[in-house]
Motif scaffolding. Sequence first.
Motif, PDB file in Angstrom:
ATOM      1  N   ASN A 108      18.999  26.026  -2.083  1.00  0.00           N
ATOM      2  CA  ASN A 108      20.191  26.205  -1.326  1.00  0.00           C
ATOM      3  C   ASN A 108      19.941  26.061   0.202  1.00  0.00           C
ATOM      4  O   ASN A 108      20.867  26.111   0.870  1.00  0.00           O
ATOM      5  CB  ASN A 108      20.735  27.533  -1.906  1.00  0.00           C
ATOM      6  N   ASP A 122      18.900  27.228  -6.488  1.00  0.00           N
ATOM      7  CA  ASP A 122      20.401  27.717  -6.349  1.00  0.00           C
ATOM      8  C   ASP A 122      21.052  26.554  -5.682  1.00  0.00           C
ATOM      9  O   ASP A 122      21.339  26.531  -4.346  1.00  0.00           O
ATOM     10  CB  ASP A 122      20.341  28.947  -5.445  1.00  0.00           C
ATOM     11  N   ILE A 124      23.276  23.589  -4.125  1.00  0.00           N
ATOM     12  CA  ILE A 124      24.786  23.700  -3.466  1.00  0.00           C
ATOM     13  C   ILE A 124      25.572  22.422  -3.542  1.00  0.00           C
ATOM     14  O   ILE A 124      26.476  22.486  -2.945  1.00  0.00           O
ATOM     15  CB  ILE A 124      24.446  24.397  -2.004  1.00  0.00           C
ATOM     16  N   GLU A 129      22.704  20.362  -8.956  1.00  0.00           N
ATOM     17  CA  GLU A 129      22.884  20.992  -9.905  1.00  0.00           C
ATOM     18  C   GLU A 129      22.729  20.287 -11.254  1.00  0.00           C
ATOM     19  O   GLU A 129      21.841  20.670 -12.173  1.00  0.00           O
ATOM     20  CB  GLU A 129      24.585  21.145  -9.862  1.00  0.00           C
ATOM     21  N   PRO A 251      21.249  21.101   1.849  1.00  0.00           N
ATOM     22  CA  PRO A 251      20.435  22.289   2.069  1.00  0.00           C
ATOM     23  C   PRO A 251      20.166  22.330   3.573  1.00  0.00           C
ATOM     24  O   PRO A 251      19.699  21.166   4.001  1.00  0.00           O
ATOM     25  CB  PRO A 251      19.340  22.172   1.167  1.00  0.00           C
TER      26      PRO A 251
END
Length: 282
Positions: A108, A122, A124, A129, A251
């Motif tokens: 992230n 994680d 973003i 993803e 990120p």
Amino acid sequence: MKKILVTGSNGQLGSELKLLSENYSHFEWVFTDRTEITLDKLSVLENQLELIKPDIIINCAAYTAVDKAESEKELADVINHLAVSVLASWSAKNNAKLIHVSTDYVFNGTSSIALNENAPTDPINVYGETKLNGEKICLQQNPEAIIIRTSWVYSCFGNNFVKTMSRLMQERDSLNVVNDQIGSPTYAADLAKAIMVIITHSDWYPGIYNFSNEGEISWYEFALAIKEIGGYTCEVSGIPSSSYPTPAKRPAYSLLDKSKIKQIYHVDVPEYKESLKKMMSL
């Protein structure tokens, strides 16, 4: 003779592996592009693998259009996630080795220290993803697989930041480049060499590894290095990401810690400027 299948062979990494393969003639190499290995047609993919019957698969193919992925989520997911599931389960069933290439975009960007392989993921954006889902399914279907996370890839092949900057710096008097996204570039030729170190090593240690060149820089600093090496006179200014909005968020900090690949496989990780000089002199 062991057979190596390289998917995405017309991309940056695939093209570098093609060059490097000349030094590894004791392998039988099969380089495929999207017409020969169709990652977006899952029903066909398994049959194609059955026909080729590789001993080693290097999956360089990916949906990498980060901004476009926001509106083409389904296609990005098929290529970056569902197709990886097919490759992983086929390689597990057929006792083939699998190296799958992933990305720093699984993070992230809120870290302030270099991220190792156990750092919490994680993503973003949709691209990150789908790549993370690809990693998870890969190790689930084939725990013996190796995943290599890399970042900011460039080479003499394809479209990339170095080639774009070099062209723009010769066309324009001034350029703005974001200065608040921190990481490290990866010369695809160095990553290709690292992959061959793993493949030719006497032992196979599955799991996730990080690889990028050494250095901690922003895209702006990367652009300054390109300007310096290329001897360009274009004025380059740093701007915040907020001044350059894109459909997908990036990120802010995704520097990869390379200790593991260095310790386990004794991989040489060159400093980013040395590799940049090499590529720009070709």
